[in-house]
Design an enzyme around this catalytic site. Structure first.
Site, PDB file in Angstrom:
ATOM      1  N   ASP A  35       2.815  12.808   5.107  1.00 53.64           N
ATOM      2  CA  ASP A  35       3.570  13.281   3.938  1.00 53.64           C
ATOM      3  C   ASP A  35       4.316  14.586   4.202  1.00 53.64           C
ATOM      4  OD1 ASP A  35       2.229  11.146   2.681  1.00 53.64           O
ATOM      5  OD2 ASP A  35       0.596  12.452   2.065  1.00 53.64           O
ATOM      6  N   GLU A  86       7.458   6.822  -4.999  1.00 58.67           N
ATOM      7  CA  GLU A  86       6.691   8.071  -4.947  1.00 58.67           C
ATOM      8  C   GLU A  86       7.425   9.058  -4.044  1.00 58.67           C
ATOM      9  OE1 GLU A  86       2.900   7.127  -3.117  1.00 58.67           O
ATOM     10  OE2 GLU A  86       3.843   5.692  -1.762  1.00 58.67           O
TER      11      GLU A  86
END
Length: 544
Positions: free
Chosen positions: A15, A196
């Site tokens: 991420d 997301e």
């Protein structure tokens, strides 16, 4: 010409949020249940990176005791405004589907989002301020009109609503750290689903929204949309995914997605993104999700694409035209001569490390205090480092005097509470034993305990783990012995991956190797480790 060898951040580093401040580049990555929270790496050439900070280091910022496996710190976002660094992150407190009053399919989860700030990247960051809890993957966008916006995916727990409801935006007051007005759902996502990881950039009269879609597995992707208004509506990129390895599992860089853009001083654009390196023939990424980077190009139509125009990850892109900036700090030698825990190592969940370990109680040793089992979600004396190579050897020297079967300490190859191999010294009927405790979703019994050596000699014991791809073997020797006693069994190291899991459990981290100690009597019996040495072989490609 120098080429970048992807991934740039090897081992569990997912991420990525990338930021440039002057000549310095920073990448923040998720740490999930590992403490301290968030890793920030620093570079000046996009080739050489060093770990410069783990900013969430005390209870006023982060306390993950009780957080389930695969929860904790998700998707941090790093930005810079008003002369300060800003870090927003989610501390996931609950994960999983449930049934409430007969409403099948409801999925109640807890996603509190927080912000911390600091004037310097490696300074003491502020206490955490809670922003909202409406969904995970928060990000801040600081517009050129002086306003800041909080973005996050919206979680919809109601039955039949899809759960991933899209991306919402709401203005954030930088002075009060409070949200202003009402949130707006600005993008519902595409047919790939699982929308997301939002980030917004302003270019060419448009707000460009970058999101992750397709789930964080083999179909992961980076998707973009744009709008002349930050609050939308957004037009989706005409090519579909901007970057993805979907449909391919036999490639060196797979599972590509969840990215963030950075612009260099020369105007070029680079995309940092997560990826995984699968073991050949096993389709399992034992090192979890890592971080890669590659250049991108803005087309004449104003849309972003890969240099080759194929939306594929590049394992070896050319480095940018920047002066080489290697970091010359020597690697840790594996000894515990410093009163502070070596940077290579982390522990699990707790903001009270003094209850778990000490480097001053017995100088020259890492002392672990026996706490709960290695499967606990609260207080474990387990200190470990990321596995960053397909082939490695790890050794440790242990001094430990257990009095009963409730006490154990040793070397652990660990993913989470349901997946690990733990070679430990324990006691039975007054004698020390060498035991192998293991857990695997592929084991019908779940956990198992095997006696490897029924009676160990007195004194310190050296323990060793050798990993070659998906093959894990153990060895031991008594203090003063030159030769290792190799244990006969070969274990499947590939279970320590996201791809091997029990139904319904989050699996987003990666394999660690380290030391552990437990005392289920509650007495806190200590174990002393004189060294922990990790040596790896070349890992540019997985073993054949």
């Amino acid at each position: 010409m120098t080429n970048i060898s992807n991934p740039i951040l090897r081992g569990f580093n997912p991420d990525p949020s990338i930021l440039r401040v002057g000549e310095d580049f920073y990448i923040a990555t998720s740490t999930f249940e590992w403490y301290p929270g968030v890793q920030i790496h620093h570079s000046r050439d996009l080739v050489n990176w060093r770990l410069v900070a783990r900013p969430l280091e005390r209870a006023g910022q982060l306390d993950m005791r009780g957080d389930p496996d695969g929860c904790g710190v998700w998707a941090p976002d790093l930005s810079h405004a008003d002369g300060r660094f800003w870090l927003v992150f989610t501390d996931v407190k609950r994960y999983g589907a449930t049934t409430v009053h007969g409403a099948k399919g409801m999925s109640l989860r807890d996603f509190p989002n927080h912000v911390v700030t600091c004037e310097t990247i490696d300074g003491i960051w502020s206490d955490a301020a809670h922003i909202n809890s409406s969904g995970f993957d928060p990000a801040l966008f600081h517009d050129d009109d002086g306003r800041s916006w909080m973005l996050n995916m919206l979680w919809d727990h109601r039955p039949g609503r899809g759960r991933f409801a899209g991306i919402q935006a709401q203005q954030l007051d930088r002075a009060t750290l409070k949200l202003v007005g009402e949130p707006t759902l600005i993008f519902k996502g595409t047919e790939r689903g699982f929308t997301e990881g939002p980030h917004i950039y302003k270019r060419g009269g448009f707000y460009h929204l970058l999101v992750a879609e397709g789930g964080t597995g083999w179909d992961h992707a980076v998707v973009m949309a744009r709008s002349p208004d930050l609050l939308g509506p957004y037009e989706v990129h005409p090519d579909g995914a901007v970057l993805t390895s979907a449909g391919r599992r036999d490639v060196p860089i797979a599972r590509a997605g969840h990215g963030d853009l950075v612009e260099l001083a020369d105007g070029s654009t680079w995309l940092a993104y997560l990826c995984g390196r699968p073991l050949p023939g096993r389709e399992r990424c034992i090192m979890g999700r890592e971080t890669a980077i590659q250049p991108m190009l803005w087309g004449e139509d104003g849309w972003l694409r890969t240099v080759a125009g194929d939306a594929r990850p590049d394992p070896s892109p050319p480095a940018p035209n920047l002066p080489p900036a290697p970091w010359n700090a020597p690697p840790w030698d594996g000894r515990f001569d410093d009163p502070h825990l070596p940077q290579d190592l982390q522990w699990l969940r707790s903001p009270a490390p003094e209850r778990l370990f000490s480097l001053t109680e017995r100088p020259g040793f890492l002392r672990l205090y026996g706490r709960e089992t290695v499967g606990s979600l609260f207080e474990q004396a387990l200190v470990a480092r990321r596995q960053t190579a397909f082939r490695f050897t790890a050794t440790t020297s242990l001094s430990f005097a257990p009095r009963s079967f409730q006490q154990a300490a040793g070397l652990i190859h660990y993913y989470n509470s349901t997946k690990f191999y733990y070679l430990c010294v324990s006691a039975e009927d007054g004698r020390r034993q060498l035991q192998l405790v293991s857990a695997s979703p592929e084991n019908p019994a779940g956990n198992s305990l095997d006696i490897m050596v029924d009676a160990l000699p007195p004194g310190p014991i050296d323990l060793r783990a050798d990993v070659d791809g998906d093959r894990l073997t153990f060895a031991w020797r008594a203090d003063g012995e030159a030769d290792w006693h190799r244990l006969p069994d070969v274990h499947d190291a590939s279970i320590l991956s996201d791809e091997v899991t029990l139904p319904g459990l989050p699996n987003f981290t990666g394999a660690f190797i380290g030391m552990a100690c437990q005392d289920l009597s509650g007495g806190g019996t200590p174990a002393d480790f004189a060294s922990f040495v990790y040596r790896e072989e070349e890992f540019d490609a997985p073993p054949d």
